[in-house]
Design a protein around this motif. Structure first.
Motif, short mmCIF file in Angstrom:
data_model
loop_
_atom_site.label_atom_id
_atom_site.label_comp_id
_atom_site.label_asym_id
_atom_site.label_seq_id
_atom_site.Cartn_x
_atom_site.Cartn_y
_atom_site.Cartn_z
N ASN A 121 0.69 -1.32 -0.06
CA ASN A 121 0.11 -0.03 0.02
C ASN A 121 0.85 1.20 -0.20
N TRP A 122 0.13 2.28 -0.18
CA TRP A 122 0.98 3.61 -0.15
C TRP A 122 1.97 4.03 0.97
N GLU A 123 1.46 3.67 2.11
CA GLU A 123 2.10 4.09 3.30
C GLU A 123 3.40 3.16 3.39
N VAL A 124 3.41 2.00 2.84
CA VAL A 124 4.49 0.76 2.79
C VAL A 124 5.30 1.38 1.83
N LEU A 125 4.98 1.72 0.80
CA LEU A 125 5.87 2.36 -0.23
C LEU A 125 6.51 3.66 0.28
N CYS A 126 5.91 4.62 0.76
CA CYS A 126 6.46 5.65 1.14
C CYS A 126 7.61 5.38 2.13
N GLN A 127 7.19 4.54 3.27
CA GLN A 127 8.35 4.28 4.40
C GLN A 127 9.52 3.68 3.81
N MET A 128 9.26 2.85 2.79
CA MET A 128 10.57 2.07 2.26
C MET A 128 11.21 3.19 1.64
N LEU A 129 10.84 4.18 0.92
CA LEU A 129 11.62 4.89 0.15
C LEU A 129 11.71 6.37 0.77
N ASN A 130 11.47 6.54 2.32
CA ASN A 130 11.75 7.52 3.07
C ASN A 130 10.62 8.75 2.24
N LYS A 131 9.66 8.67 1.90
CA LYS A 131 8.80 9.53 1.20
C LYS A 131 7.67 9.87 2.32
N ASP A 132 7.10 11.17 2.30
CA ASP A 132 5.91 11.61 3.02
C ASP A 132 4.86 11.13 2.72
N PRO A 133 4.06 10.33 3.28
CA PRO A 133 2.86 9.57 2.60
C PRO A 133 1.70 10.61 2.46
N VAL A 134 1.68 11.65 2.98
CA VAL A 134 0.41 12.49 2.55
C VAL A 134 0.88 13.52 1.45
N HIS A 135 2.09 14.13 1.46
CA HIS A 135 2.32 14.85 0.30
C HIS A 135 3.36 14.48 -0.63
N GLY A 136 3.83 13.27 -0.24
CA GLY A 136 5.06 12.65 -1.28
C GLY A 136 4.58 12.37 -2.75
N GLU A 137 5.52 12.09 -3.65
CA GLU A 137 5.22 11.67 -4.86
C GLU A 137 6.33 10.61 -5.15
N LEU A 138 5.87 9.66 -5.98
CA LEU A 138 6.99 8.64 -6.47
C LEU A 138 6.97 8.67 -7.97
N THR A 139 8.29 8.84 -8.30
CA THR A 139 8.56 8.54 -9.79
C THR A 139 8.48 7.30 -9.97
N LEU A 140 8.34 7.01 -11.41
CA LEU A 140 8.38 5.43 -11.97
C LEU A 140 9.51 4.94 -11.41
N ASP A 141 10.56 5.38 -11.49
CA ASP A 141 12.01 4.45 -10.98
C ASP A 141 12.01 4.34 -9.34
N GLU A 142 11.17 5.16 -8.90
CA GLU A 142 11.28 4.95 -7.42
C GLU A 142 10.22 3.64 -7.28
N TYR A 143 9.23 3.88 -7.83
CA TYR A 143 8.00 2.66 -7.58
C TYR A 143 8.93 1.35 -8.04
N LEU A 144 9.49 1.30 -9.16
CA LEU A 144 10.07 0.04 -9.49
C LEU A 144 11.18 -0.26 -8.54
N LEU A 145 11.85 0.50 -7.93
CA LEU A 145 13.03 0.15 -7.02
C LEU A 145 12.27 -0.17 -5.63
N ALA A 146 11.07 0.05 -5.19
CA ALA A 146 10.25 -0.25 -4.31
C ALA A 146 9.93 -1.88 -4.83
N GLN A 147 9.41 -1.83 -5.85
CA GLN A 147 8.82 -3.44 -6.17
C GLN A 147 9.97 -4.35 -6.13
N GLU A 148 11.17 -3.82 -6.71
CA GLU A 148 12.27 -4.81 -6.64
C GLU A 148 12.81 -5.13 -5.15
#
Length: 126
Positions: A1-28
């Motif tokens: 879920n969004w919170e898990v992705l943000c935590q994994m990448l040290n992103k703000d779950p409320v105001h943060g955004e993920l790039t495609l590369d960051e999303y793919l890194l989280a999946q990896e």
């Protein structure tokens, strides 16, 4: 879920955004530890199955699965096709263990004809 992705990448779950590369890194990262991936997906699928199981009989019918998928914006014809393909024994039910197996095929199999690739069909047909 969004919170898990943000935590994994040290992103703000409320105001943060993920790039495609960051999303793919989280999946990896997530897929690198199959045991943790399976535990997370199993918990998530049980939660989703519990919400899809409208009559609370512990089984998700094709109609319940299709309706649940439609609630997420998937077209009826695509959701019905997916539910039918996930019902490999043709008994009218989609089982959590079957969905877990197909998700594992989707994420880990190198075989393009694996039934789990029907999950990609949901995305490609939308």
């Amino acid at each position: 879920n969004w919170e898990v992705l943000c935590q994994m990448l040290n992103k703000d779950p409320v105001h943060g955004e993920l790039t495609l590369d960051e999303y793919l890194l989280a999946q990896e990262i997530t897929l690198a530890n199959k045991a943790e991936w399976e535990q997370y997906v199993r918990e998530h699928m049980r939660d989703l199955a519990g919400r899809a199981d409208k009559d609370h009989d512990g089984q998700v019918t094709l109609a319940e699965f299709t309706g649940f998928a439609c609630a997420y914006g998937i077209r009826v014809d695509v959701a019905l096709k997916a539910s039918q393909s996930l019902d490999q024994d043709h008994d009218g039910f989609v089982r959590i263990e079957d969905v877990l197996h197909y998700l594992e095929e989707f994420y880990y199999s190198d075989d393009p004809s694996s039934p789990g690739n029907n999950f990609a069909g949901l995305l490609n047909e939308e």
